[in-house]
Motif scaffolding. Sequence first.
Motif, PDB file in Angstrom:
ATOM      1  N   ALA A   1      32.948  16.704  42.352  1.00 25.40           N
ATOM      2  CA  ALA A   1      32.581  15.449  41.684  1.00 25.40           C
ATOM      3  C   ALA A   1      33.273  15.352  40.330  1.00 25.40           C
ATOM      4  O   ALA A   1      33.793  14.293  39.950  1.00 25.40           O
ATOM      5  CB  ALA A   1      31.062  15.366  41.514  1.00 25.40           C
ATOM      6  N   MET A   2      33.288  16.475  39.600  1.00 24.24           N
ATOM      7  CA  MET A   2      33.938  16.501  38.291  1.00 24.24           C
ATOM      8  C   MET A   2      35.436  16.235  38.425  1.00 24.24           C
ATOM      9  O   MET A   2      36.014  15.458  37.657  1.00 24.24           O
ATOM     10  CB  MET A   2      33.699  17.859  37.628  1.00 24.24           C
ATOM     11  CG  MET A   2      34.341  18.015  36.263  1.00 24.24           C
ATOM     12  SD  MET A   2      34.098  19.688  35.615  1.00 24.24           S
ATOM     13  CE  MET A   2      35.161  20.633  36.698  1.00 24.24           C
ATOM     14  N   LEU A   3      36.080  16.851  39.428  1.00 26.72           N
ATOM     15  CA  LEU A   3      37.516  16.662  39.618  1.00 26.72           C
ATOM     16  C   LEU A   3      37.845  15.225  40.035  1.00 26.72           C
ATOM     17  O   LEU A   3      38.832  14.649  39.565  1.00 26.72           O
ATOM     18  CB  LEU A   3      38.035  17.653  40.668  1.00 26.72           C
ATOM     19  CG  LEU A   3      38.126  19.108  40.223  1.00 26.72           C
ATOM     20  CD1 LEU A   3      38.396  20.018  41.420  1.00 26.72           C
ATOM     21  CD2 LEU A   3      39.213  19.281  39.172  1.00 26.72           C
ATOM     22  N   PHE A   4      37.036  14.641  40.913  1.00 27.36           N
ATOM     23  CA  PHE A   4      37.247  13.245  41.302  1.00 27.36           C
ATOM     24  C   PHE A   4      37.176  12.334  40.075  1.00 27.36           C
ATOM     25  O   PHE A   4      38.035  11.460  39.871  1.00 27.36           O
ATOM     26  CB  PHE A   4      36.197  12.808  42.325  1.00 27.36           C
ATOM     27  CG  PHE A   4      36.522  13.193  43.741  1.00 27.36           C
ATOM     28  CD1 PHE A   4      37.730  12.825  44.315  1.00 27.36           C
ATOM     29  CD2 PHE A   4      35.615  13.911  44.495  1.00 27.36           C
ATOM     30  CE1 PHE A   4      38.028  13.180  45.626  1.00 27.36           C
ATOM     31  CE2 PHE A   4      35.901  14.268  45.804  1.00 27.36           C
ATOM     32  CZ  PHE A   4      37.112  13.903  46.371  1.00 27.36           C
TER      33      PHE A   4
ATOM     34  N   VAL B   1      31.413  23.768  31.315  1.00 31.41           N
ATOM     35  CA  VAL B   1      32.142  23.474  32.551  1.00 31.41           C
ATOM     36  C   VAL B   1      33.518  24.144  32.514  1.00 31.41           C
ATOM     37  O   VAL B   1      33.994  24.700  33.512  1.00 31.41           O
ATOM     38  CB  VAL B   1      32.296  21.955  32.753  1.00 31.41           C
ATOM     39  CG1 VAL B   1      33.095  21.653  34.020  1.00 31.41           C
ATOM     40  CG2 VAL B   1      30.927  21.284  32.822  1.00 31.41           C
ATOM     41  N   ASN B   2      34.157  24.108  31.350  1.00 26.86           N
ATOM     42  CA  ASN B   2      35.484  24.693  31.203  1.00 26.86           C
ATOM     43  C   ASN B   2      35.471  26.201  31.449  1.00 26.86           C
ATOM     44  O   ASN B   2      36.448  26.777  31.923  1.00 26.86           O
ATOM     45  CB  ASN B   2      36.028  24.395  29.797  1.00 26.86           C
ATOM     46  CG  ASN B   2      37.527  24.563  29.715  1.00 26.86           C
ATOM     47  OD1 ASN B   2      38.268  24.132  30.583  1.00 26.86           O
ATOM     48  ND2 ASN B   2      37.980  25.204  28.652  1.00 26.86           N
ATOM     49  N   MET B   3      34.333  26.855  31.138  1.00 28.46           N
ATOM     50  CA  MET B   3      34.224  28.292  31.369  1.00 28.46           C
ATOM     51  C   MET B   3      34.269  28.608  32.862  1.00 28.46           C
ATOM     52  O   MET B   3      34.871  29.598  33.283  1.00 28.46           O
ATOM     53  CB  MET B   3      32.929  28.827  30.768  1.00 28.46           C
ATOM     54  CG  MET B   3      32.912  28.866  29.252  1.00 28.46           C
ATOM     55  SD  MET B   3      31.422  29.638  28.587  1.00 28.46           S
ATOM     56  CE  MET B   3      31.668  31.348  29.082  1.00 28.46           C
TER      57      MET B   3
ATOM     58  N   LEU C   1      30.466   7.670  42.362  1.00 32.14           N
ATOM     59  CA  LEU C   1      30.420   6.212  42.212  1.00 32.14           C
ATOM     60  C   LEU C   1      29.591   5.792  41.002  1.00 32.14           C
ATOM     61  O   LEU C   1      29.884   4.768  40.369  1.00 32.14           O
ATOM     62  CB  LEU C   1      29.884   5.568  43.490  1.00 32.14           C
ATOM     63  CG  LEU C   1      30.771   5.760  44.723  1.00 32.14           C
ATOM     64  CD1 LEU C   1      30.175   5.076  45.940  1.00 32.14           C
ATOM     65  CD2 LEU C   1      32.183   5.256  44.463  1.00 32.14           C
ATOM     66  N   THR C   2      28.570   6.581  40.657  1.00 31.99           N
ATOM     67  CA  THR C   2      27.824   6.290  39.429  1.00 31.99           C
ATOM     68  C   THR C   2      28.713   6.469  38.213  1.00 31.99           C
ATOM     69  O   THR C   2      28.719   5.635  37.295  1.00 31.99           O
ATOM     70  CB  THR C   2      26.590   7.215  39.308  1.00 31.99           C
ATOM     71  OG1 THR C   2      25.732   7.015  40.436  1.00 31.99           O
ATOM     72  CG2 THR C   2      25.818   6.915  38.036  1.00 31.99           C
ATOM     73  N   GLY C   3      29.479   7.558  38.204  1.00 32.75           N
ATOM     74  CA  GLY C   3      30.399   7.793  37.096  1.00 32.75           C
ATOM     75  C   GLY C   3      31.447   6.706  36.972  1.00 32.75           C
ATOM     76  O   GLY C   3      31.746   6.230  35.874  1.00 32.75           O
TER      77      GLY C   3
ATOM     78  N   GLY D   1      28.325  11.363  35.628  1.00 34.52           N
ATOM     79  CA  GLY D   1      28.541  11.764  37.015  1.00 34.52           C
ATOM     80  C   GLY D   1      28.254  13.233  37.253  1.00 34.52           C
ATOM     81  O   GLY D   1      27.623  13.595  38.254  1.00 34.52           O
ATOM     82  N   VAL D   2      28.688  14.094  36.347  1.00 37.33           N
ATOM     83  CA  VAL D   2      28.450  15.535  36.493  1.00 37.33           C
ATOM     84  C   VAL D   2      26.966  15.852  36.355  1.00 37.33           C
ATOM     85  O   VAL D   2      26.420  16.694  37.086  1.00 37.33           O
ATOM     86  CB  VAL D   2      29.289  16.328  35.468  1.00 37.33           C
ATOM     87  CG1 VAL D   2      28.911  17.815  35.506  1.00 37.33           C
ATOM     88  CG2 VAL D   2      30.771  16.163  35.749  1.00 37.33           C
ATOM     89  N   VAL D   3      26.289  15.178  35.426  1.00 40.50           N
ATOM     90  CA  VAL D   3      24.845  15.383  35.262  1.00 40.50           C
ATOM     91  C   VAL D   3      24.097  14.982  36.536  1.00 40.50           C
ATOM     92  O   VAL D   3      23.198  15.704  37.000  1.00 40.50           O
ATOM     93  CB  VAL D   3      24.317  14.591  34.048  1.00 40.50           C
ATOM     94  CG1 VAL D   3      22.784  14.590  34.036  1.00 40.50           C
ATOM     95  CG2 VAL D   3      24.842  15.195  32.748  1.00 40.50           C
ATOM     96  N   VAL D   4      24.465  13.840  37.125  1.00 36.10           N
ATOM     97  CA  VAL D   4      23.830  13.392  38.374  1.00 36.10           C
ATOM     98  C   VAL D   4      24.071  14.423  39.476  1.00 36.10           C
ATOM     99  O   VAL D   4      23.159  14.767  40.243  1.00 36.10           O
ATOM    100  CB  VAL D   4      24.372  12.005  38.797  1.00 36.10           C
ATOM    101  CG1 VAL D   4      23.891  11.649  40.200  1.00 36.10           C
ATOM    102  CG2 VAL D   4      23.937  10.941  37.803  1.00 36.10           C
ATOM    103  N   SER D   5      25.298  14.957  39.553  1.00 31.67           N
ATOM    104  CA  SER D   5      25.613  15.954  40.575  1.00 31.67           C
ATOM    105  C   SER D   5      24.804  17.235  40.372  1.00 31.67           C
ATOM    106  O   SER D   5      24.288  17.811  41.340  1.00 31.67           O
ATOM    107  CB  SER D   5      27.115  16.268  40.541  1.00 31.67           C
ATOM    108  OG  SER D   5      27.463  17.170  41.569  1.00 31.67           O
ATOM    109  N   LEU D   6      24.678  17.669  39.133  1.00 29.43           N
ATOM    110  CA  LEU D   6      23.877  18.863  38.838  1.00 29.43           C
ATOM    111  C   LEU D   6      22.419  18.662  39.246  1.00 29.43           C
ATOM    112  O   LEU D   6      21.793  19.559  39.830  1.00 29.43           O
ATOM    113  CB  LEU D   6      23.960  19.198  37.351  1.00 29.43           C
ATOM    114  CG  LEU D   6      25.225  19.923  36.870  1.00 29.43           C
ATOM    115  CD1 LEU D   6      25.264  19.957  35.347  1.00 29.43           C
ATOM    116  CD2 LEU D   6      25.269  21.334  37.434  1.00 29.43           C
ATOM    117  N   LEU D   7      21.877  17.489  38.943  1.00 22.47           N
ATOM    118  CA  LEU D   7      20.480  17.198  39.295  1.00 22.47           C
ATOM    119  C   LEU D   7      20.287  17.198  40.816  1.00 22.47           C
ATOM    120  O   LEU D   7      19.302  17.747  41.332  1.00 22.47           O
ATOM    121  CB  LEU D   7      20.062  15.843  38.713  1.00 22.47           C
ATOM    122  CG  LEU D   7      19.896  15.792  37.187  1.00 22.47           C
ATOM    123  CD1 LEU D   7      19.627  14.370  36.730  1.00 22.47           C
ATOM    124  CD2 LEU D   7      18.756  16.712  36.735  1.00 22.47           C
ATOM    125  N   LEU D   8      21.231  16.604  41.541  1.00 29.23           N
ATOM    126  CA  LEU D   8      21.130  16.561  42.997  1.00 29.23           C
ATOM    127  C   LEU D   8      21.205  17.960  43.608  1.00 29.23           C
ATOM    128  O   LEU D   8      20.460  18.294  44.537  1.00 29.23           O
ATOM    129  CB  LEU D   8      22.244  15.686  43.581  1.00 29.23           C
ATOM    130  CG  LEU D   8      22.136  14.171  43.366  1.00 29.23           C
ATOM    131  CD1 LEU D   8      23.377  13.480  43.918  1.00 29.23           C
ATOM    132  CD2 LEU D   8      20.877  13.620  44.034  1.00 29.23           C
TER     133      LEU D   8
END
Length: 448
Positions: A146-149, A258-260, A391-393, A422-429
């Motif tokens: 998701a982050m890469l997209f 995230v970079n780590m 899509l949210t991002g 978007g990354v926060v939404v992905s983490l929550l999911l």
Amino acid sequence: MNRHQEQSLLNHIKGASSLALAGIQWFFFLFTNTVVVPLSIGHNFQLSPEAIAASMQHSFLLTGAVCILQAFFGHRYAVMDGPSGLWWGLTLSLTVSASSAGMSLERIGGGLAAGFLLAGLTMMILGWLGAAHVLQKLFTPMVKSAMLFLMTIQLTMNFFKGMIGYTEFGTFNLPVAALSVAIAFLVALIQLKGRGKLGNYSILIGIVTGWIAYSLVFPGQHTGVSGHHDVSLFSWFPWGTPKWEPGIVITAFFVGLVNMTNSITTLSSVEKIYGVQTTSQQYKRSYMFTGLFTMLSSCVGVLPFGLFASSIGFLESTRILKRAAFVVGAGMLCMLGLTPSVTAFFAQIPPSVGSAVLFVAYLQMFGTALRTLEGTKFNSKTIYRVALPVLTGVAVMNIPAEAFQSLPMYLIPIISNGLVIGVVVSLLLETTVDWSKMDNTTPASKAA
């Protein structure tokens, strides 16, 4: 001199020549991945041409230095450590969204400087404590994809606007756009059709030919500084002195985490090429150098550092695995950074040319995001794992920045940033939903 000595001398000369050529290839790889970053950031911060040239000089010098230190004392692989694409996307996004919502560029720059310092220090401490592997479990392949997209979409949107000469008034320059499209087509053609090692130099070829074409088509337009200008190495905090801006600092801290995880992903892939196992001490030393140079970057107006996953593709295509060649290339980049007149010359690259070349180059990141999902099957329910955050991002990215002006100033950098949301939404999911129970859901077509 006897025959044995002659043969030994010939072998020595042949080995030195091979090392020099391999070093030059590494230099071009390091150079093309570094040169356009300070240009795009500098123009977004509305810096003077002299300040942009100084930033470019710092980028070359610090990138070359950290690569040499990593090769000898850090992770000890031939892997580029330089201004990170993740930080690049965040910084470009913040300068656009936050400034449009009412924050001054100096205030944004000061907040980023403070965030970079905190992120670098955190990387050094957590990396030394071995906490990076905990983050790796949190940032699953689904979160990374998701982050890469979102990074790909965000960066290519910015590059596309840059290549067509898009202005804040909603207009674009048609002649500049036409030339940029031609440059992008040339780079894509070289990457797709280039034989042998020609494809490895598509970015460099695109920059050189595009620059020449731009000078011929628009002879009166100069975007850089005079090559005779003496650029100072000691320009501290050109974006703004560090300031406590909660929204920006927290966002930068989050991106630092995230970079780590990106370092672990890159090193775990590279060790397969070398056929060795990366030790915990190598990880710790790698984080120490990356974190240290991230802190230095905030002082001189350079993006924070991170390992380049694109190094894997370079190693696989060229098979130049010797650290000596990598060090030679990094040393050449340092020498370039110590030559102000040459750096000032490169600072004259038209932004539209750099944007056109990078628009094509960063399409590869979309493929990386797809490969992250290899082996994963989706149905009408599990598709939410990737569709909802991405899509949210994208939706947040397309909301005009002015719409966020009513929010508290410290929330604007977070809420208005589609990548972060978007990354926060992905983490929550990923942390709250048990997707394994939905994997065997009967497809709607069969149920009907």
